[in-house]
Design a protein around this motif. Sequence first.
Motif, PDB file in Angstrom:
ATOM      1  N   GLU A  41       0.859  -1.184   0.000  1.00 55.39           N
ATOM      2  CA  GLU A  41       0.000   0.000   0.000  1.00 55.39           C
ATOM      3  C   GLU A  41       0.894   1.231   0.000  1.00 55.39           C
ATOM      4  O   GLU A  41       1.917   1.252   0.693  1.00 55.39           O
ATOM      5  N   ASN A 114      -1.505  -1.512  -3.937  1.00 59.49           N
ATOM      6  CA  ASN A 114      -2.706  -0.881  -3.372  1.00 59.49           C
ATOM      7  C   ASN A 114      -2.406   0.619  -3.340  1.00 59.49           C
ATOM      8  O   ASN A 114      -1.710   1.102  -2.453  1.00 59.49           O
ATOM      9  N   GLU A 116      -3.298   4.095  -2.632  1.00 60.97           N
ATOM     10  CA  GLU A 116      -4.278   4.916  -1.911  1.00 60.97           C
ATOM     11  C   GLU A 116      -4.264   6.328  -2.482  1.00 60.97           C
ATOM     12  O   GLU A 116      -3.250   7.026  -2.432  1.00 60.97           O
ATOM     13  N   CYS A 237      -3.665  -4.857   6.169  1.00 62.00           N
ATOM     14  CA  CYS A 237      -2.562  -3.941   5.898  1.00 62.00           C
ATOM     15  C   CYS A 237      -1.796  -3.745   7.207  1.00 62.00           C
ATOM     16  O   CYS A 237      -2.407  -3.473   8.251  1.00 62.00           O
TER      17      CYS A 237
END
Length: 246
Positions: A41, A114, A116, A237
Amino acid sequence: MNMLRWPYPHLIAHRGGGRFAPENTAAALLAGSVFGYRMAEFDVKLSSDNIAFLLHDDTLDRTTNSCGPAADWRWAELATLDAGSGFDPRFADEPLPTLADAARICLEHGIHANVEIKPCPGREVQTGKLVAQECLRRWGRATIPPLLSSFSADALSAAREAAPPLNYAWLIEDTLPSDWLTTAQQLGVIALDIDHTLVDADLVTAIHDAGLALMCWTVDDPARAASLFRLGVDAICTDALDALQP
Ligand code: G3P
Ligand code: MG
């Protein structure tokens, strides 16, 4: 019943691996990879001249050798900053990466992304759209596309409109709105990504019954992670790359 077969790893390295290298940098992505993490992430926003780059905060103060709102800076200026020394002198001159840099590292090292979407205040729609378009360009026709997430429904909506083939997750903190299912359906997300302290067995069932996956952030306690996986949570996460072994 969860109708969605989760296409990503079950453990995700938070901010690339921000406990072991400066968060949201190339060094962090590589640190996560060294621990065996196959998904990372990271937080993405726009420079003043619309280059997508990795940074968590609205300002440069905490993680670079400069200060002030990131939104005021052109990429050519941001690219000269040191995002490593504040973490540890060993990482002196570690630069802020662009989203393009992060995509290249992920693709080269087999790391699922991932992404964000973390807009500077007031730039939600533009950030969602440009980040999604960049992801589509960088990952092309990857068999499993990157997963784009955001706390901002406006950013997610703009992203999905700009890049429908990508996968999306809606990030939740504080409380889950009572109309979460309607919003999730409107946004076209495949997952909710929820503060783990809000998650219990009933919520896992409700989300799976809706045909959605459930991700949790940020879980560093191995016992809590094991408990969430037993409940059926699809992905976690974590900062604790040394404690949670992929
Ligand atoms: O994506 C999960 C997590 O990163 C959300 O919180 O503040 O670390 O971006 P934050
Ligand atoms: Mg984040």
